[in-house]
Every structure is written in structure tokens, then in C-alpha cells.
Design an enzyme around this catalytic site. Structure first.
Site, PDB file in Angstrom:
ATOM      1  N   TYR A  39     -11.642   7.179 -12.947  1.00 45.78           N
ATOM      2  CA  TYR A  39     -11.914   5.933 -12.221  1.00 45.78           C
ATOM      3  C   TYR A  39     -12.610   4.931 -13.139  1.00 45.78           C
ATOM      4  CZ  TYR A  39     -13.639   2.986  -8.340  1.00 45.78           C
ATOM      5  OH  TYR A  39     -13.914   1.945  -7.488  1.00 45.78           O
ATOM      6  N   GLY A  60       1.951  -8.453 -14.908  1.00 47.48           N
ATOM      7  CA  GLY A  60       3.313  -8.880 -15.259  1.00 47.48           C
ATOM      8  C   GLY A  60       3.892  -9.768 -14.166  1.00 47.48           C
ATOM      9  N   LYS A  86     -10.729   1.669 -14.633  1.00 44.84           N
ATOM     10  CA  LYS A  86     -11.162   0.317 -14.254  1.00 44.84           C
ATOM     11  C   LYS A  86     -11.574  -0.489 -15.481  1.00 44.84           C
ATOM     12  CE  LYS A  86     -11.002   0.234  -9.645  1.00 44.84           C
ATOM     13  NZ  LYS A  86     -10.339  -0.796  -8.841  1.00 44.84           N
ATOM     14  N   ASP A  97       0.853  -1.194   0.000  1.00 46.65           N
ATOM     15  CA  ASP A  97       0.000   0.000   0.000  1.00 46.65           C
ATOM     16  C   ASP A  97       0.889   1.244   0.000  1.00 46.65           C
ATOM     17  OD1 ASP A  97      -2.120   1.964   0.737  1.00 46.65           O
ATOM     18  OD2 ASP A  97      -3.277   0.136   1.074  1.00 46.65           O
ATOM     19  N   ASN A  98       0.431   2.309  -0.673  1.00 47.75           N
ATOM     20  CA  ASN A  98       1.163   3.582  -0.599  1.00 47.75           C
ATOM     21  C   ASN A  98       0.440   4.578   0.313  1.00 47.75           C
ATOM     22  OD1 ASN A  98      -0.989   4.409  -2.129  1.00 47.75           O
ATOM     23  ND2 ASN A  98       0.226   5.439  -3.704  1.00 47.75           N
ATOM     24  N   ASN A 140       1.525  -3.809 -14.075  1.00 45.67           N
ATOM     25  CA  ASN A 140       2.590  -4.307 -13.188  1.00 45.67           C
ATOM     26  C   ASN A 140       2.185  -5.589 -12.462  1.00 45.67           C
ATOM     27  OD1 ASN A 140       4.468  -2.301 -13.803  1.00 45.67           O
ATOM     28  ND2 ASN A 140       3.576  -0.877 -12.316  1.00 45.67           N
ATOM     29  N   LYS A 156       2.239 -13.080 -14.376  1.00 49.41           N
ATOM     30  CA  LYS A 156       2.753 -13.836 -15.543  1.00 49.41           C
ATOM     31  C   LYS A 156       4.104 -14.477 -15.205  1.00 49.41           C
ATOM     32  CE  LYS A 156       4.281 -12.984 -20.235  1.00 49.41           C
ATOM     33  NZ  LYS A 156       4.964 -11.914 -20.950  1.00 49.41           N
ATOM     34  N   ARG A 157       4.993 -13.705 -14.570  1.00 50.52           N
ATOM     35  CA  ARG A 157       6.333 -14.224 -14.251  1.00 50.52           C
ATOM     36  C   ARG A 157       6.277 -15.327 -13.206  1.00 50.52           C
ATOM     37  NH1 ARG A 157       9.978 -13.573 -10.449  1.00 50.52           N
ATOM     38  NH2 ARG A 157       8.961 -11.823  -9.406  1.00 50.52           N
TER      39      ARG A 157
HETATM   40  P1  NAD Z   1      -9.878   2.305  -0.035  1.00 55.73           P
HETATM   41  O1  NAD Z   1      -9.621   3.660  -0.585  1.00 55.73           O
HETATM   42  O2  NAD Z   1     -10.260   2.181   1.401  1.00 55.73           O
HETATM   43  O3  NAD Z   1      -8.651   1.342  -0.285  1.00 55.73           O
HETATM   44  C1  NAD Z   1      -7.812   1.448  -1.403  1.00 55.73           C
HETATM   45  C2  NAD Z   1      -6.388   1.230  -0.933  1.00 55.73           C
HETATM   46  O4  NAD Z   1      -5.508   1.295  -2.079  1.00 55.73           O
HETATM   47  C3  NAD Z   1      -5.917   2.299   0.051  1.00 55.73           C
HETATM   48  O5  NAD Z   1      -5.290   1.702   1.151  1.00 55.73           O
HETATM   49  C4  NAD Z   1      -4.937   3.132  -0.769  1.00 55.73           C
HETATM   50  O6  NAD Z   1      -3.956   3.779   0.014  1.00 55.73           O
HETATM   51  C5  NAD Z   1      -4.372   2.098  -1.717  1.00 55.73           C
HETATM   52  N1  NAD Z   1      -3.787   2.666  -2.936  1.00 55.73           N
HETATM   53  C6  NAD Z   1      -4.315   3.627  -3.733  1.00 55.73           C
HETATM   54  N2  NAD Z   1      -3.489   3.882  -4.769  1.00 55.73           N
HETATM   55  C7  NAD Z   1      -2.413   3.054  -4.609  1.00 55.73           C
HETATM   56  C8  NAD Z   1      -1.214   2.864  -5.336  1.00 55.73           C
HETATM   57  N3  NAD Z   1      -0.939   3.558  -6.460  1.00 55.73           N
HETATM   58  N4  NAD Z   1      -0.325   1.956  -4.880  1.00 55.73           N
HETATM   59  C9  NAD Z   1      -0.584   1.240  -3.751  1.00 55.73           C
HETATM   60  N5  NAD Z   1      -1.692   1.381  -3.004  1.00 55.73           N
HETATM   61  C10 NAD Z   1      -2.600   2.291  -3.445  1.00 55.73           C
HETATM   62  O7  NAD Z   1     -11.025   1.658  -0.970  1.00 55.73           O
HETATM   63  P2  NAD Z   1     -11.802   0.270  -0.831  1.00 55.73           P
HETATM   64  O8  NAD Z   1     -13.223   0.573  -0.649  1.00 55.73           O
HETATM   65  O9  NAD Z   1     -11.106  -0.617   0.125  1.00 55.73           O
HETATM   66  O10 NAD Z   1     -11.633  -0.294  -2.309  1.00 55.73           O
HETATM   67  C11 NAD Z   1     -10.711  -1.325  -2.608  1.00 55.73           C
HETATM   68  C12 NAD Z   1     -10.847  -1.702  -4.076  1.00 55.73           C
HETATM   69  O11 NAD Z   1     -12.172  -2.146  -4.341  1.00 55.73           O
HETATM   70  C13 NAD Z   1     -10.566  -0.555  -5.025  1.00 55.73           C
HETATM   71  O12 NAD Z   1      -9.856  -1.050  -6.135  1.00 55.73           O
HETATM   72  C14 NAD Z   1     -11.938  -0.099  -5.445  1.00 55.73           C
HETATM   73  O13 NAD Z   1     -11.943   0.477  -6.732  1.00 55.73           O
HETATM   74  C15 NAD Z   1     -12.724  -1.392  -5.406  1.00 55.73           C
HETATM   75  N6  NAD Z   1     -14.157  -1.141  -5.191  1.00 55.73           N
HETATM   76  C16 NAD Z   1     -14.622  -0.817  -3.949  1.00 55.73           C
HETATM   77  C17 NAD Z   1     -15.975  -0.550  -3.777  1.00 55.73           C
HETATM   78  C18 NAD Z   1     -16.548  -0.226  -2.427  1.00 55.73           C
HETATM   79  O14 NAD Z   1     -17.758   0.057  -2.342  1.00 55.73           O
HETATM   80  N7  NAD Z   1     -15.818  -0.288  -1.342  1.00 55.73           N
HETATM   81  C19 NAD Z   1     -16.835  -0.586  -4.877  1.00 55.73           C
HETATM   82  C20 NAD Z   1     -16.311  -0.874  -6.125  1.00 55.73           C
HETATM   83  C21 NAD Z   1     -14.973  -1.176  -6.270  1.00 55.73           C
END
Ligand code: NAD
Ligand code: UDP
Length: 334
Positions: A160, A117, A164, A48-49, A114, A120-121
Site C-alpha cells: 500500500y 493515460g 501509493k 468499481d470492481n 491507466n 492525457k488522451r
Molecule cells: P474503500 O475500500 O471503502 O474504497 C475503495 C474502493 O476502490 C472500493 O469500492 C473498492 O472496491 C475499489 N477498488 C479497489 N481496487 C479496485 C480496482 N482495482 N479497480 C476498481 N476499483 C477498485 O476505501 P476508502 O476509505 O473509500 O478509500 C478511498 C481512497 O482514499 C483509497 O485510494 C485510499 O487509499 C484513500 N485513502 C483513504 C483513507 C481513509 O481514511 N478513508 C486514508 C488515506 C487514503
């Protein structure tokens, strides 16, 4: 299985233990996945970042010898040896994903490249957290997986939605072109404990506002609909999807099909927290979808899954969580 997967653990036979990477593992959904997969006895690497989260959601895991935290941005390559990847990294709240839209697209697209990839590896199986937003402002209702959607490619939500959609394209092309074992789930609005209090999504906004005695911010007239799934139900079906037959790659809708208007949601929260808070109307955001409800027939037939937690129960649990977090002494109605 990777070589180190044979280390003994308490809860699982060494032969079944996997080393699992969860990107976005400190976020709302990712942290629940970390908990669940550790409980099953696996090794979990959380990447996570902290773009839209903090360490708070995973603090309780830092001492677990089977848990590892890596601060890393998935838009950059990552070299690890793993068996499975849950690609959850991406801000999910409109407020967060629109804050830095270019980074949002990069996270979805470069992040997918990424992680695919890496899959795949290593030969790892990989699951993509896609979204109901791939349907945009849907004309077909409820939404079925065969519907191609109604998405604005140039609006404020596009970073977004289109990010996606492109990630889904990459998952299917890596599967067809490179034989990567992929799975795509389309997640509909999910709520529960560990949403960030400043997340900006509707459930956490309404609950936090009501607990703090502030007016509930209803965008537009509140006639737009969403269908809300409690987090425990969603984590169950995500894991079922990962463990499903290799031939089942999705996309599969996952969510709770019970539909509510935002005004109805505001009334539920008011009734449980405080009848005294008012409702203040704010402008409807651009391209805000007017209706959303998943058709979950595919999840039912392929994964033998249907949500169990109704809104009333899920909202009560979520209110308790935020009440503790905010340290407010307010009576939550039974
Ligand atoms: P969230 O924002 O709580 O969690 C997302 C996490 O990804 C965070 O911890 C954030 O710091 C991390 N992150 C963001 N960009 C990053 C990067 N470049 N590198 C590394 N880490 C990164 O959101 P969530 O609700 O937990 O959603 C998780 C996933 O589920 C997401 O991909 C979201 O699109 C998908 N999603 C969630 C919902 C929902 O209702 N919760 C609905 C549809 C899709
Ligand atoms: N919404 C609202 N008040 C808020 C936050 C959101 O009325 O304080 C509305 C928003 O306009 C949308 C719905 O609630 O119609 C769901 O918004 P959210 O940001 O949770 O997720 P979305 O499904 O739009 O991605």
C-alpha cells in the site's frame, strides 16, 4: 468539456456541468463524492470492481439519469470521454490491502498509469487519493508535505505505502513530462457513515464491536496515535483541491489534526455505546505507525479549508449509521 456535457440538468448551468469519473466510486469516500458531485449537477461515472465494497453505498443513485455505474478493474485500460477524474480506487483498510498485496500494488501503480493515460488522451484534470501512509512510521511530527517519510519497502504494509508513493511519482512525472493537470491529496484517517462493517479499520471495528456487545480489540497498549477526520470535512476539501488554481498541484495533507491514542478512541466509543463492553488487547500489527497527525497549514492557506466536525459529533453520527445498518436497538448516549 466533453461534447455531451452541454445536456441540461436541474442544478447547474449547462456550461458548467462536467462529466466526472470516480474510480472506487462505490467505496466509503468514493460514494460520498458521487453524492456531492451529483448534487452539484454534474454527470458522474462510477467505476468499481467491488474489491472492498458492494453496491450498497450507491444503490440510491442507480435510478439517477446523471449517474452511471461501470464494473471495471482499473488495472486494465479504460476508454471514456470525461472532464475530470477522481482516482479513489484502492482498498484502504490494512486488512483488505494486505489480503492480496500484489493486486494492491497493481491497483495503485497500473491503476495510476491507466487513469493518467486516460487524462492525457482526454485532457481531463485528475486527482489522486494519496495517503498519510507515504510518511510510513514518521519521525517528523506532525507530518508536513516536505517530509519524505520513513517507509519499510519490504514489509506487509509496503504494498500500500510504496504503491501509493509510486503513484505520486507517476502523477508528478505525467505533469512534468506530458503537461497533464494533476492534483495529489494525502488523506489522513477518515471515518463516517458507509464504512463497510467488516472493513477492519479502527473506527468501524470499535463501533461495530461495541454495538454488538463484543469486547473492543485494542492492538498493543493503545498508545499509538491517529488523527481522525469526519467524512463530510474531507469530501469538501477534496473537491476544493480539484477546483483549485491549476498551478496548485499538491501534494497537500488533508485531515483533522486533533490527535488521539487508540485507547482514548476506545473510551470515547465505550462512553457513547456501552460502558459494559470490555477491552481486549491483541498483538500490535507489524510496522504499525506509532504516531500520525497532519500539519494542515498548506490546506488552510491554499484551499481556505479547516475541518469543522469534532470527534464527539462525528462518532455520534457514525454510531447512528451503524446502529441502523446492524439493526440493533441500543441507546446511543447523547
Ligand atoms: P474503500 O475500500 O471503502 O474504497 C475503495 C474502493 O476502490 C472500493 O469500492 C473498492 O472496491 C475499489 N477498488 C479497489 N481496487 C479496485 C480496482 N482495482 N479497480 C476498481 N476499483 C477498485 O476505501 P476508502 O476509505 O473509500 O478509500 C478511498 C481512497 O482514499 C483509497 O485510494 C485510499 O487509499 C484513500 N485513502 C483513504 C483513507 C481513509 O481514511 N478513508 C486514508 C488515506 C487514503
Ligand atoms: N487498531 C486497533 N484495533 C482494531 C483496528 C485497528 O487497535 O481493531 C489500531 C491499529 O493498530 C492502528 C490504529 O488502530 O494503530 C489505526 O488502524 P487502522 O487500521 O484504522 O488504520 P491505519 O492508520 O493503521 O492504516
Amino acid at each position: 468539456m466533453s461534447i455531451n456535457s452541454t445536456r441540461a440538468v436541474e442544478a447547474i448551468s449547462p456550461w458548467k456541468q462536467k462529466r466526472i469519473l470516480i474510480t472506487g466510486g462505490a467505496g466509503f469516500l468514493g460514494s460520498h463524492l458521487c453524492d456531492r458531485l451529483l448534487t452539484e449537477g454534474h454527470e458522474v461515472i462510477c467505476v468499481d470492481n467491488f474489491y472492498s465494497s458492494t453496491k450498497q453505498n450507491i444503490l440510491h443513485l442507480l435510478d439517477n439519469p446523471r449517474f452511471e455505474l461501470i464494473r471495471h478493474d482499473v488495472t486494465f485500460p479504460l476508454y471514456l470521454e470525461i472532464d475530470e477524474i477522481y482516482n479513489m480506487a484502492c482498498p484502504a483498510s490494512p486488512v483488505h490491502y494486505q489480503h492480496d498485496p500484489v493486486q494492491t500494488t497493481k491497483t495503485s501503480v497500473h491503476g495510476a498509469i491507466n487513469m493518467l493515460g486516460l487524462a492525457k488522451r482526454t485532457g481531463a484534470k485528475i486527482l489522486q487519493a494519496s495517503t498519510s501512509e507515504v510518511y510510513g512510521d514518521p519521525i517528523v511530527h506532525p507530518q508536513v508535505e516536505t517530509y519524505w517519510g520513513n517507509v519499510n519497502p519490504i514489509g506487509p504494509r509496503s504494498c500500500y505505502d510504496e504503491g501509493k508513493r509510486c503513484a505520486e511519482t507517476l502523477f508528478f512525472d505525467y505533469h512534468r513530462q506530458h503537461g497533464v493537470q494533476t492534483k495529489v491529496v494525502r488523506i489522513f484517517n477518515t471515518y463516517g457513515p458507509r464504512m463497510h462493517p467488516n472493513d477492519g479499520r479502527v473506527v468501524s471495528n470499535f463501533i461495530v464491536q461495541a454495538l454488538l456487545g463484543k469486547p473492543i480489540t485494542l492492538f498493543g497498549e493503545g498508545t499509538q496515535t491517529r488523527s481522525f477526520c469526519y467524512v463530510d470535512d474531507l469530501i469538501e476539501v477534496i473537491i476544493r483541491t480539484m477546483n483549485s488554481d491549476d498551478a496548485f498541484i499538491g501534494p497537500v495533507n488533508i485531515g483533522n489534526p486533533t490527535e488521539f491514542t487508540m485507547l482514548e478512541l476506545a473510551e470515547v466509543v465505550k462512553s457513547k455505546v456501552s460502558q459494559n463492553v470490555g477491552i481486549v488487547h491483541k498483538p500490535l500489527p507489524v510496522n504499525d505507525p506509532t504516531q500520525r497527525k497532519p500539519d494542515i497549514s498548506l490546506a488552510k492557506s491554499e484551499l481556505d479549508w479547516a475541518p469543522k466536525v469534532e470527534l464527539d459529533e462525528g462518532i455520534t453520527k457514525t454510531i447512528s449509521y451503524f446502529k441502523n445498518l446492524l439493526g440493533v436497538e441500543l441507546k446511543v448516549a447523547a
